[in-house]
Design an enzyme around this catalytic site. Structure first.
Site, PDB file in Angstrom:
ATOM      1  N   GLY A   1      52.061 -13.868   5.750  1.00 43.93           N
ATOM      2  CA  GLY A   1      52.403 -12.937   6.839  1.00 43.93           C
ATOM      3  C   GLY A   1      53.061 -13.590   8.045  1.00 43.93           C
TER       4      GLY A   1
ATOM      5  N   THR B   1      57.836 -22.547   6.889  1.00 40.64           N
ATOM      6  CA  THR B   1      56.470 -22.850   6.430  1.00 40.64           C
ATOM      7  C   THR B   1      55.864 -23.987   7.245  1.00 40.64           C
ATOM      8  OG1 THR B   1      57.476 -24.200   4.735  1.00 40.64           O
ATOM      9  CG2 THR B   1      56.712 -22.017   4.070  1.00 40.64           C
TER      10      THR B   1
ATOM     11  N   ASN C   1      50.926  -9.147  -0.491  1.00 38.65           N
ATOM     12  CA  ASN C   1      52.086  -9.607   0.269  1.00 38.65           C
ATOM     13  C   ASN C   1      53.254  -9.941  -0.666  1.00 38.65           C
ATOM     14  OD1 ASN C   1      53.639 -10.479   2.351  1.00 38.65           O
ATOM     15  ND2 ASN C   1      52.079 -11.795   3.246  1.00 38.65           N
TER      16      ASN C   1
ATOM     17  N   ARG D   1      53.817  -8.677  -3.605  1.00 34.36           N
ATOM     18  CA  ARG D   1      54.379  -7.446  -4.182  1.00 34.36           C
ATOM     19  C   ARG D   1      55.008  -6.551  -3.124  1.00 34.36           C
ATOM     20  NH1 ARG D   1      53.782  -7.368  -9.275  1.00 34.36           N
ATOM     21  NH2 ARG D   1      52.342  -8.920 -10.097  1.00 34.36           N
TER      22      ARG D   1
ATOM     23  N   ARG E   1      55.221  13.951  24.870  1.00 27.85           N
ATOM     24  CA  ARG E   1      55.114  14.291  26.283  1.00 27.85           C
ATOM     25  C   ARG E   1      54.236  15.541  26.379  1.00 27.85           C
ATOM     26  NH1 ARG E   1      61.091  14.860  28.583  1.00 27.85           N
ATOM     27  NH2 ARG E   1      59.961  15.279  30.516  1.00 27.85           N
ATOM     28  N   HIS E   2      53.727  15.810  27.575  1.00 25.74           N
ATOM     29  CA  HIS E   2      52.995  17.053  27.817  1.00 25.74           C
ATOM     30  C   HIS E   2      53.942  18.247  27.577  1.00 25.74           C
ATOM     31  CE1 HIS E   2      55.414  17.387  31.426  1.00 25.74           C
ATOM     32  NE2 HIS E   2      55.214  16.079  31.564  1.00 25.74           N
TER      33      HIS E   2
ATOM     34  N   ASN F   1      58.678  20.917  35.756  1.00 18.51           N
ATOM     35  CA  ASN F   1      59.838  20.822  34.859  1.00 18.51           C
ATOM     36  C   ASN F   1      60.743  22.035  35.069  1.00 18.51           C
ATOM     37  OD1 ASN F   1      57.776  19.505  32.220  1.00 18.51           O
ATOM     38  ND2 ASN F   1      59.216  18.362  33.484  1.00 18.51           N
TER      39      ASN F   1
ATOM     40  N   ARG G   1      48.841  18.326  33.418  1.00 13.83           N
ATOM     41  CA  ARG G   1      49.744  18.817  32.365  1.00 13.83           C
ATOM     42  C   ARG G   1      49.481  18.139  31.018  1.00 13.83           C
ATOM     43  NH1 ARG G   1      52.264  15.729  36.245  1.00 13.83           N
ATOM     44  NH2 ARG G   1      54.051  14.381  35.796  1.00 13.83           N
TER      45      ARG G   1
ATOM     46  N   GLU H   1      52.192   9.322  34.662  1.00 11.93           N
ATOM     47  CA  GLU H   1      53.661   9.190  34.753  1.00 11.93           C
ATOM     48  C   GLU H   1      54.060   8.165  35.808  1.00 11.93           C
ATOM     49  OE1 GLU H   1      56.192   8.945  33.465  1.00 11.93           O
ATOM     50  OE2 GLU H   1      57.515  10.688  33.498  1.00 11.93           O
TER      51      GLU H   1
ATOM     52  N   ARG I   1      68.949   3.291  41.838  1.00 10.34           N
ATOM     53  CA  ARG I   1      68.270   3.594  40.569  1.00 10.34           C
ATOM     54  C   ARG I   1      69.286   3.751  39.442  1.00 10.34           C
ATOM     55  NH1 ARG I   1      64.878   7.794  37.586  1.00 10.34           N
ATOM     56  NH2 ARG I   1      63.137   6.482  36.955  1.00 10.34           N
TER      57      ARG I   1
ATOM     58  N   HIS J   1      53.873  11.167  29.277  1.00  7.25           N
ATOM     59  CA  HIS J   1      54.957  11.641  30.130  1.00  7.25           C
ATOM     60  C   HIS J   1      56.243  10.913  29.758  1.00  7.25           C
ATOM     61  CE1 HIS J   1      51.854  13.416  32.786  1.00  7.25           C
ATOM     62  NE2 HIS J   1      51.143  12.423  32.270  1.00  7.25           N
TER      63      HIS J   1
ATOM     64  N   ALA K   1      58.476   8.726  31.176  1.00  6.02           N
ATOM     65  CA  ALA K   1      58.645   7.265  31.297  1.00  6.02           C
ATOM     66  C   ALA K   1      57.612   6.523  30.448  1.00  6.02           C
ATOM     67  CB  ALA K   1      58.526   6.853  32.759  1.00  6.02           C
TER      68      ALA K   1
ATOM     69  N   ARG L   1      58.530   6.907  26.708  1.00  2.00           N
ATOM     70  CA  ARG L   1      59.698   6.041  26.442  1.00  2.00           C
ATOM     71  C   ARG L   1      59.254   4.589  26.288  1.00  2.00           C
ATOM     72  NH1 ARG L   1      63.524   8.510  31.103  1.00  2.00           N
ATOM     73  NH2 ARG L   1      64.842   9.828  29.807  1.00  2.00           N
TER      74      ARG L   1
HETATM   75  O1  F6P Z   1      61.039  15.034  34.998  1.00  3.29           O
HETATM   76  C1  F6P Z   1      59.844  14.737  34.365  1.00  3.29           C
HETATM   77  C2  F6P Z   1      59.428  13.303  34.616  1.00  3.29           C
HETATM   78  O2  F6P Z   1      58.287  13.057  33.870  1.00  3.29           O
HETATM   79  C3  F6P Z   1      59.180  12.931  36.086  1.00  3.29           C
HETATM   80  O3  F6P Z   1      57.897  13.213  36.550  1.00  3.29           O
HETATM   81  C4  F6P Z   1      59.515  11.463  36.111  1.00  3.29           C
HETATM   82  O4  F6P Z   1      59.751  10.975  37.400  1.00  3.29           O
HETATM   83  C5  F6P Z   1      60.706  11.440  35.210  1.00  3.29           C
HETATM   84  O5  F6P Z   1      60.477  12.407  34.204  1.00  3.29           O
HETATM   85  C6  F6P Z   1      60.964  10.111  34.570  1.00  3.29           C
HETATM   86  O6  F6P Z   1      62.219  10.137  33.950  1.00  3.29           O
HETATM   87  P1  F6P Z   1      63.448   9.350  34.589  1.00  3.29           P
HETATM   88  O7  F6P Z   1      62.988   7.932  34.604  1.00  3.29           O
HETATM   89  O8  F6P Z   1      64.580   9.592  33.646  1.00  3.29           O
HETATM   90  O9  F6P Z   1      63.704   9.825  35.962  1.00  3.29           O
END
Ligand code: F6P
Length: 404
Positions: A17, A96, A133, A135, A218-219, A225, A268, A288, A313, A354, A356, A359
């Protein structure tokens, strides 16, 4: 102060592994923002000599094979040190390295380049794990393309036999090492110093091979939103509530065993999970990204009222930190204990989070570089199913219609 450059030298017999571990270490380190890369000597061998060397090529008494293997190992070491002399931070030298003289060669090259070194040795004598592993992964290797499976497995066992004859486990006088015994059931760490090596020990303590699913969502749609406002602690909208019900119908049918359910501490996310028939844990680290002075605003309000912030940003979404709030880099750092817990679990898990946060977790599992993470597409009302495999994750997405 910049990070010290580090080489992790994998050690162990074939089919223990190592490559899986090497990739996992690279993924974890890159996710945390450290430039990491695997240098796999097998790939160098295949690129230089072609894929189809028989077991006899790996016989330590085969002088020609030994010389050819030394050459490709040298080439990988050269490339690795060149990469570290540039912007690379952690190189993982995946071979190895079963003979002490091979390890001494890498060690002395790293010492001359003023690079730290830690051996990561995988020890496993469980025949069933080794056979799995062979196989599960080795027979898929380009080394055995077009070879009948039984013949390939026999050849690979013969290859292992050659390495067994020269194998000397890493000794205390060779320097720093981490030994993983039986795929992490037991771990021995020796002379581990410094920030990154210590962090790697705790990561390796948690990793074990699991194929249990991770579901990320996400919620459901929230009242914010609907109004395009960010952050805050709003309730679900009617459609969002419909998603919560759709999720509670869909997942119990899909899940083969009850998953752990982790939500953020925000309303949420809690409301999205509340109809599920399983116990739920609220975890603050899943909240979030905190938008600081921008909490509750819309993006157009931010652009109008704080154009410098808005542009900063847009220029660097990963590193930009909201005044009195967080950056994506901050979110990733606070999610690290969640990754450790996800690696350690032995059950499927559903994370209700949420934008971010999902992601960032998704980027870890799918090995996306940090710069890409803030731009990944994670829509509302979509359940992401990730199934870990030996070399990454398979993904399926389910867009669930809100259930009114
Ligand atoms: O719009 C929803 C949300 O969860 C916000 O609360 C948050 O600030 C945002 O998305 C994060 O996404 P981005 O980083 O694209 O602004």
């Amino acid at each position: 102060m910049r990070d010290r450059k580090l080489v992790l030298v994998m050690v162990g017999l074939p089919a223990r592994g190592k490559t899986h571990l090497a990739r996992k270490l690279a993924r974890y380190l890159s996710w945390l923002g450290h430039r990491a890369r695997v240098f796999n000597v097998g790939s160098y061998r295949r690129a230089r000599l072609g894929p189809a060397q028989p077991a006899s090529f790996f016989d330590p008494d085969n002088a020609e094979g030994r010389a050819a293997r030394s050459l490709v190992a040298e080439e990988a070491i050269e490339d690795m040190l060149e990469w570290l002399a540039g912007d690379g931070v952690v190189a993982i030298y995946d071979a190895t390295n079963t003979a002490r003289r091979q390890r001494e060669l890498v060690s002395s090259r790293c010492a001359s380049a003023d690079v730290d070194l830690v051996f990561v040795e995988s020890i496993c004598d469980d025949r069933s794990v080794i056979e799995d592993n062979i196989r599960g992964t080795k027979l898929m290797s380009p080394d055995y393309e077009g070879v009948e499976p039984e013949a390939a497995a026999d050849d690979f066992r013969a290859r292992i036999g050659h390495y067994e004859r020269i194998y000397e486990p890493v000794a205390d006088d060779e320097g720093s090492y981490i030994k993983l015994i039986d795929l992490g059931d037991k771990l021995v760490a020796h002379r581990i110093e410094g920030y990154l090596p210590s962090r790697l020990v705790s990561f390796l303590l948690s990793t074990h091979v699991t194929h249990c699913a991770v579901w990320l969502t996400r919620h459901g749609e929230s009242l914010y939103n609907l109004a395009s406002r960010i952050g805050g602690n709003p309730d679900l909208s009617t459609r969002g509530e419909g998603y919560a019900r759709a999720l509670a119908k869909f997942l119990p049918e899909r899940a083969e065993q009850p998953p752990l359910v982790w939500t953020s501490t925000l309303k949420r996310a809690i409301q999205t999970a509340r109809h599920l028939p399983w116990e739920q844990h609220q975890i603050r680290a899943l909240d979030e990204i905190h938008a600081g002075v921008c909490e509750g605003l819309t993006y157009s309000q931010i652009e109008r009222q704080m154009p410098d912030e808005f542009n900063a940003r847009a220029r660097d979404k990963l590193r930009y930190r909201y005044p009195r709030g967080e950056s994506y880099e901050d979110v990733i750092q606070r999610l690290e204990p969640i990754i450790i817990a996800l690696e350690r679990r032995k059950q499927p898990v559903l994370v209700v989070g949420h934008n971010a946060v999902i992601r960032s977790l998704y980027a870890y599992f799918m090995d996306w570089p940090p710069e890409v993470c803030p731009h990944l597409d994670v829509p509302l009302h979509t359940l992401i199913e990730l199934s870990p495999t030996a070399y990454g994750c398979e993904e399926r997405r389910f867009a669930l219609e809100p259930d009114f």
